[in-house]
Design a protein around this motif. Structure first.
Motif, mmCIF file in Angstrom:
data_model
loop_
_atom_site.group_PDB
_atom_site.id
_atom_site.type_symbol
_atom_site.label_atom_id
_atom_site.label_comp_id
_atom_site.label_asym_id
_atom_site.label_seq_id
_atom_site.Cartn_x
_atom_site.Cartn_y
_atom_site.Cartn_z
ATOM 1 N N GLN A 1 0.908 -1.318 -0.025
ATOM 2 C CA GLN A 1 -0.006 -0.066 -0.075
ATOM 3 C C GLN A 1 0.936 1.352 -0.143
ATOM 4 N N GLY A 2 1.994 1.437 -0.682
ATOM 5 C CA GLY A 2 2.507 2.588 -0.992
ATOM 6 C C GLY A 2 3.793 2.667 -0.068
ATOM 7 N N ARG A 3 3.894 1.745 0.858
ATOM 8 C CA ARG A 3 4.818 2.113 2.065
ATOM 9 C C ARG A 3 6.057 0.654 1.908
ATOM 10 N N TYR A 4 7.324 1.078 2.152
ATOM 11 C CA TYR A 4 8.330 0.090 2.245
ATOM 12 C C TYR A 4 8.404 -0.399 3.674
ATOM 13 N N TYR A 5 8.650 -1.885 3.998
ATOM 14 C CA TYR A 5 8.884 -2.398 5.215
ATOM 15 C C TYR A 5 10.246 -3.267 4.947
ATOM 16 N N PRO A 6 11.187 -2.660 5.929
ATOM 17 C CA PRO A 6 12.529 -3.286 5.780
ATOM 18 C C PRO A 6 12.213 -5.054 5.836
ATOM 19 N N CYS A 7 12.975 -5.829 5.506
ATOM 20 C CA CYS A 7 12.681 -7.197 5.724
ATOM 21 C C CYS A 7 14.344 -8.089 5.601
ATOM 22 N N SER A 8 14.148 -9.128 6.141
ATOM 23 C CA SER A 8 15.091 -9.971 5.564
ATOM 24 C C SER A 8 14.498 -11.207 4.812
ATOM 25 N N ILE A 9 15.514 -11.932 3.917
ATOM 26 C CA ILE A 9 15.023 -13.063 2.945
ATOM 27 C C ILE A 9 16.256 -14.052 3.374
ATOM 28 N N GLY A 10 16.052 -15.097 2.951
ATOM 29 C CA GLY A 10 16.945 -16.713 3.224
ATOM 30 C C GLY A 10 18.450 -16.161 2.809
ATOM 31 N N HIS B 1 7.679 -13.717 9.172
ATOM 32 C CA HIS B 1 7.792 -13.666 10.709
ATOM 33 C C HIS B 1 8.503 -12.759 11.188
ATOM 34 N N GLN B 2 8.918 -12.711 12.373
ATOM 35 C CA GLN B 2 9.609 -11.640 12.870
ATOM 36 C C GLN B 2 11.096 -11.775 12.638
ATOM 37 N N TRP B 3 11.963 -10.675 12.479
ATOM 38 C CA TRP B 3 13.419 -11.023 12.198
ATOM 39 C C TRP B 3 14.096 -11.089 13.560
ATOM 40 N N ARG B 4 15.043 -11.703 13.539
ATOM 41 C CA ARG B 4 16.154 -11.772 14.630
ATOM 42 C C ARG B 4 16.692 -10.294 15.031
ATOM 43 N N ARG B 5 17.263 -9.520 14.105
ATOM 44 C CA ARG B 5 17.403 -8.423 13.907
ATOM 45 C C ARG B 5 17.810 -7.948 12.547
ATOM 46 N N PRO B 6 17.925 -6.542 12.310
ATOM 47 C CA PRO B 6 17.828 -6.077 10.881
ATOM 48 C C PRO B 6 18.790 -6.904 9.999
ATOM 49 N N HIS B 7 18.066 -7.209 8.764
ATOM 50 C CA HIS B 7 18.631 -7.905 7.669
ATOM 51 C C HIS B 7 19.518 -9.371 7.839
ATOM 52 N N TYR B 8 19.384 -9.967 9.081
ATOM 53 C CA TYR B 8 19.727 -11.092 9.515
ATOM 54 C C TYR B 8 18.984 -12.175 8.788
ATOM 55 N N ILE C 1 10.586 -14.847 4.778
ATOM 56 C CA ILE C 1 10.805 -13.355 4.922
ATOM 57 C C ILE C 1 10.223 -13.011 6.243
ATOM 58 N N ALA C 2 11.370 -11.832 6.740
ATOM 59 C CA ALA C 2 11.264 -11.556 8.108
ATOM 60 C C ALA C 2 11.062 -10.185 8.243
ATOM 61 N N PHE C 3 10.491 -9.637 9.215
ATOM 62 C CA PHE C 3 10.299 -8.116 9.337
ATOM 63 C C PHE C 3 10.336 -7.640 10.956
ATOM 64 N N ARG C 4 10.613 -6.403 11.097
ATOM 65 C CA ARG C 4 10.591 -5.821 12.424
ATOM 66 C C ARG C 4 9.369 -6.043 12.980
ATOM 67 N N ARG C 5 9.352 -6.356 14.257
ATOM 68 C CA ARG C 5 8.139 -6.732 15.160
ATOM 69 C C ARG C 5 7.009 -6.016 14.907
ATOM 70 N N ASP C 6 7.276 -4.586 15.034
ATOM 71 C CA ASP C 6 6.117 -3.680 15.107
ATOM 72 C C ASP C 6 5.752 -3.414 13.690
ATOM 73 N N HIS C 7 6.309 -3.882 12.574
ATOM 74 C CA HIS C 7 5.844 -3.789 11.145
ATOM 75 C C HIS C 7 5.040 -5.092 11.104
ATOM 76 N N LEU C 8 5.747 -6.120 11.521
ATOM 77 C CA LEU C 8 4.809 -7.434 11.440
ATOM 78 C C LEU C 8 3.502 -7.375 11.876
ATOM 79 N N LEU C 9 3.334 -6.696 12.998
ATOM 80 C CA LEU C 9 2.024 -6.971 13.664
ATOM 81 C C LEU C 9 1.163 -5.816 13.275
ATOM 82 N N GLN C 10 1.722 -4.628 12.819
ATOM 83 C CA GLN C 10 0.949 -3.754 11.901
ATOM 84 C C GLN C 10 0.502 -4.439 10.620
#
Length: 166
Positions: free
Chosen positions: A16-25, A128-135, A141-150
């Motif tokens: 929806q026009g917003r970017y959410y930082p994430c981790s991949i495999g 799911h939630q990431w361990r830490r940024p870009h880990y 695919i993993a996100f920051r906790r607040d982004h995942l919940l949002q």
């Protein structure tokens, strides 16, 4: 593509026009996913389920299902329940859904090799939630906790996850 698609980009997942930082495999993106390769499969996937830890967070959406201590996910290629949610006790290889860490406090299930699984083609491609940024993950695919919940409060069953071909 629609504004309601989740689209993996070099900047993160666009929704929806917003970017959410994430981790991949840790294996990067792949065209030919295999069990244990650590890669995130390319293609158009759909969110088909959501699980959550009711002992840790409020239900994020009415269609989410609680995870209990005996809930597991089979990753045993030779097992009839391969790439399915199973319950303990379970003798075949599996992943614990009710984890001590917070990574699976909310888990979105994708239709990658699910529900009809081809043995060895990869299991448990979750968001799911990431361990830490870009880990890196094992293929999820993993996100920051607040982004995942949002996002969990906004997506619906069938939401498309687009992992581009290039």
């Amino acid at each position: 593509m629609t504004p309601f698609d989740l689209v993996l980009t070099p900047r993160g997942v666009r929704y929806q026009g917003r970017y959410y930082p994430c981790s991949i495999g840790k294996g990067g993106l792949c065209q030919d996913k295999r069990e244990g390769d650590g890669a995130t499969p390319r293609g158009i996937h759909h969110v088909v389920g959501m699980l959550y830890r009711a002992d840790r967070i409020a239900c994020p959406t009415p269609w989410a299902e609680p995870i209990g201590p005996n809930d597991l996910w089979s990753d045993a290629c030779d097992d009839p329940a391969y790439n399915q949610k199973v319950r303990a006790p379970y003798g075949a290889s599996h992943e614990q859904l009710h984890r001590a860490d917070p990574l699976y406090d909310v888990v979105w299930i994708t239709d990658w090799n699910y529900p009809q699984a081809t043995p060895g083609r990869g299991s448990a491609i979750f968001l799911h939630q990431w361990r830490r940024p870009h880990y890196p993950t094992e293929g999820c695919i993993a996100f920051r906790r607040d982004h995942l919940l949002q996002l969990s409060r906004r997506i619906l069953p069938g939401t498309r996850l687009i992992v581009p071909q290039r």
